[in-house]
Design a protein around this motif. Structure first.
Motif, PDB file in Angstrom:
ATOM      1  N   ALA A   1       0.849  -1.191   0.000  1.00  7.16           N
ATOM      2  CA  ALA A   1       0.000   0.000   0.000  1.00  7.16           C
ATOM      3  C   ALA A   1       0.881   1.236   0.000  1.00  7.16           C
ATOM      4  O   ALA A   1       1.848   1.311   0.753  1.00  7.16           O
ATOM      5  CB  ALA A   1      -0.922   0.024   1.214  1.00  7.16           C
TER       6      ALA A   1
ATOM      7  N   GLU B   1      -0.189   5.159   0.190  1.00  6.35           N
ATOM      8  CA  GLU B   1      -1.262   6.144   0.276  1.00  6.35           C
ATOM      9  C   GLU B   1      -0.659   7.437   0.812  1.00  6.35           C
ATOM     10  O   GLU B   1      -0.662   7.680   2.017  1.00  6.35           O
ATOM     11  CB  GLU B   1      -2.378   5.637   1.193  1.00  6.35           C
ATOM     12  N   ARG B   2      -0.121   8.226  -0.088  1.00  2.00           N
ATOM     13  CA  ARG B   2       0.532   9.477   0.299  1.00  2.00           C
ATOM     14  C   ARG B   2      -0.483  10.455   0.838  1.00  2.00           C
ATOM     15  O   ARG B   2      -1.564  10.588   0.279  1.00  2.00           O
ATOM     16  CB  ARG B   2       1.240  10.087  -0.910  1.00  2.00           C
TER      17      ARG B   2
ATOM     18  N   LYS C   1       0.177   6.540   4.500  1.00  2.00           N
ATOM     19  CA  LYS C   1       0.460   5.128   4.762  1.00  2.00           C
ATOM     20  C   LYS C   1       1.419   4.537   3.739  1.00  2.00           C
ATOM     21  O   LYS C   1       1.320   4.813   2.551  1.00  2.00           O
ATOM     22  CB  LYS C   1      -0.863   4.349   4.717  1.00  2.00           C
TER      23      LYS C   1
END
Length: 74
Positions: free
Chosen positions: A3, A5-6, A9
């Motif tokens: 994953a 997710e800027r 995460k």
């Protein structure tokens, strides 16, 4: 990477390819903004092969993150 997710995460698989390639675990980094304008890091390492692997990684990550904290405070 599992994953990305800027800016919140980052998760990825983790193993030692030369010694235990069948023992894949998962590392997740969560980034939380602070009121002061900085960032808190939430670190998770999960899905271990056994308790011994978990305990060994805990020691290694704790030492590494303690060193990082000291470096960032300098």
């Amino acid at each position: 990477y599992l994953a990305v997710e800027r800016p919140r995460k980052l998760a990825f698989s983790w193993c030692w390819p030369n010694s235990t390639p069948d023992r894949v675990s998962q590392v997740t980094l969560l980034f939380h903004p602070t009121p002061e304008g900085g960032t808190d890091l939430e670190f998770r390492h999960e899905k271990f092969f056994d308790a011994a692997a978990r305990d060994n990684h805990r020691r290694g990550w704790t030492e590494s993150l303690d060193k990082l904290e000291r470096y960032l405070k300098e």
